[in-house]
Design an enzyme around this catalytic site. Structure first.
Site, PDB file in Angstrom:
ATOM      1  N   TYR A 104      -9.607 -10.643   9.237  1.00  0.00           N
ATOM      2  CA  TYR A 104     -10.077 -11.008   7.901  1.00  0.00           C
ATOM      3  C   TYR A 104     -10.585 -12.442   7.851  1.00  0.00           C
ATOM      4  CZ  TYR A 104      -8.164  -6.628   6.320  1.00  0.00           C
ATOM      5  OH  TYR A 104      -7.907  -5.295   6.171  1.00  0.00           O
TER       6      TYR A 104
ATOM      7  N   GLN B 293       0.811  -1.214   0.000  1.00  0.00           N
ATOM      8  CA  GLN B 293       0.000   0.000   0.000  1.00  0.00           C
ATOM      9  C   GLN B 293       0.846   1.267   0.000  1.00  0.00           C
ATOM     10  OE1 GLN B 293      -2.325  -0.678   3.538  1.00  0.00           O
ATOM     11  NE2 GLN B 293      -3.487  -2.348   2.621  1.00  0.00           N
TER      12      GLN B 293
ATOM     13  N   HIS C  47      -0.587  -0.305   5.638  1.00  0.00           N
ATOM     14  CA  HIS C  47      -0.920   0.728   6.636  1.00  0.00           C
ATOM     15  C   HIS C  47       0.154   1.803   6.770  1.00  0.00           C
ATOM     16  CE1 HIS C  47      -3.555  -2.653   8.586  1.00  0.00           C
ATOM     17  NE2 HIS C  47      -3.862  -2.386   7.336  1.00  0.00           N
TER      18      HIS C  47
END
Lengths: 129, 383
Positions: free
Chosen positions: B278, B98, B163
């Site tokens: 998750y 990310q 993150h």
């Protein structure tokens, strides 16, 4: 002669099993870090948005699989008869990491592959535009 | 009447703290169900004004109405008079997971100093492998960055792919806020003031620690920290009326949150959350605990929020006073309206447009969306 051949075959296969096992374990950790948000823990994805990995016919083409992890997916692909037209960005993984996560995906959720993807194999995979 | 109620609460708080706390928990868990609407009648059209972008992560308009766009892979683009120009001299980006080139903001006095700020993941300024989020300042001149200076670099570097944060916003007093997510180390970073990650940071415009930051007197604390206990805030905006800094953050599976950021407050991750792992397993049973802030709103299921803007003095007749938030997961812009800081209405705008990574209210009160694999889209109200 036949006896020696058998021993060699066995040892290579157990060596291969061991190294594929390590690769699988490393691949699992990478999967949790980089892939799980979209493809989900059971590899089912999200119908129409995120293609599944579990029992996905797309994965039969190992070269395309490695290519998509290495360079991302830009444009439509067809998985199990459904068209997915969403971009997957390249994750910035090293070649050895791509090999590991590919081995994990190819051998999870009912998938099974009879080859082990290596770092050297990943290094040779080039981008096709 | 109202005063009487608060006096009553005050007595309850002091004499029956646990009862009050129970009340708070019930209140917290009792967020009214505001099902999202999908209006049939569209009062707008969508124009792609900057095509052919991959992951446009952040946007900032310059006073001349030209647009700065960050591409996650590391290009800073200046879009002016219909032309895209790559801005030169951007430091190397560590692209992983990310992480990449992310937030962008201009100085409140950009007209005088041509100063911009941006956040990106970088492996520089450290011997360790991997990377972490960094905040930079630079002067933009002739589509080239000058006087590039590093204002903050989170430590340590890590090869974790998740993150990174990271939005940048100025408040009315000229302080700069930026966000860094927990960097995939939730049990170590977000609750520890001596560690980076899982924080909203506040600096002066030249990168100094404000002397009234909440943790300047805490030994070994990272004194740039303004609030903590965050997971991964990828949206931040200044409220146009109150001047408050609002954020939203990605929860795990369920439990994305909207928060109003206050100095020194702990927003609870991962001690409290409305989400799960998750895999569906439990992170914590606690949704509220004393001393930990409740979100103003939480999403179940997660919409994967990214980008945030208040609609104010806008070009849209009925939308002023709302908050808009991009949804990466469901491919729309979510518009929320509030009464007394409670969400009372939600609707989908630009449904099925694609992964909405950022949203800003631009010149003349138009909303601009940064959509992955598409570009920058303008929402044009029907005449």
């Amino acid at each position: 002669m036949r006896f020696i051949f058998l021993i060699i075959l066995l040892s290579t296969s157990s060596l291969a099993q061991q190294s594929s096992g390590d690769s699988y374990m490393r691949g699992q950790m990478l999967y949790v870090d980089f892939c799980v948000r979209c493809h989900l823990p059971d590899g089912t994805g999200e119908t129409g948005l995120i293609p599944p990995l579990a029992n996905a016919d797309f994965l039969q083409d190992i070269q395309a699989t490695v290519q998509s992890i290495k360079y991302g997916i830009h444009g439509p692909i067809t998985v199990n008869g459904l068209i997915y037209n969403n971009t997957m960005a390249p994750m910035g993984l090293e070649n050895d990491e791509i090999a590991d996560v590919t081995n994990y995906i190819l051998n999870s959720w009912g998938n099974s592959a009879d080859v082990i993807v290596t770092e050297a194999y990943v290094r040779e995979i080039k981008e096709t535009k | 009447m109202k005063l009487g109620f608060f006096v009553y609460l005050k007595i309850m708080m002091t004499r029956y703290f646990s009862y009050f706390f129970l009340l708070q928990v019930l209140f917290a868990c009792g967020q009214p169900d505001v099902t999202i609407s999908t209006p049939n009648h569209k009062s707008y059209t969508i124009e792609v004004i900057v095509p052919d972008l991959e992951i446009p992560w952040g946007m900032a308009f310059l006073p001349d109405n030209s647009l700065l766009i960050t591409e996650k892979e590391g290009q800073l683009i200046h879009f002016q008079n219909g032309q895209k120009t790559i801005i030169q001299n951007v430091p190397n980006t560590y692209v992983r997971g990310q992480g990449g080139l992310m937030g962008i903001a201009i100085h409140p006095n950009y007209k005088d100093n041509n100063t911009i700020y941006f956040t990106q993941s970088t492996s520089a300024h450290s011997d360790e492998s991997g990377g972490n989020t960094a905040l930079y300042r630079a002067v933009l001149k002739d589509n080239r960055l000058q006087n590039v200076s590093l204002l903050y670099k989170a430590k340590p570097n890590t090869k974790k792919g998740v993150h990174f944060g990271s939005r940048i916003v100025f408040d009315n007093d000229g302080y700069l806020y930026f966000t860094i997510g927990d960097r995939g180390n939730r049990d170590v970073n977000p609750q520890d003031l001596t560690k980076d990650g899982g924080k909203v940071y506040r600096l002066t415009d030249n990168g100094k620690i404000p002397t009234n930051n909440p943790f300047v007197d805490v030994s070994n604390a990272k004194t740039a920290i303004y609030s903590y206990g965050h997971r991964n805030p990828q949206g931040m905006a200044k409220h146009p009326v109150t001047g408050e800094i609002w954020t939203h953050e990605h929860g795990p599976r369920g439990g994305d949150e909207i928060n109003i950021i206050q100095a020194g407050k702990n927003y609870g991750w991962p001690k409290i959350t409305y989400g799960k792992n998750y895999t569906g397993t439990v992170i914590t049973k606690n949704k509220a605990l004393p001393g930990l802030e409740q979100p103003l709103y939480y999403w179940i299921p997660s919409i994967a929020p990214s980008g945030m803007a208040f609609v104010h003095n806008s070009a849209y007749a009925d939308w002023d006073g709302s908050l808009v938030v991009g949804s990466l997961k469901f491919n729309y812009l979510e518009r929320l309206t509030f009464e007394n800081n409670r969400v009372v209405y939600r609707e989908k705008i630009a449904n099925e447009i694609g992964r909405v990574r950022d949203v800003v209210l631009g010149p003349n009160g138009f909303l601009y969306l940064a959509v992955e694999n598409k570009g920058i889209c303008k929402i044009v109200p029907n005449p």
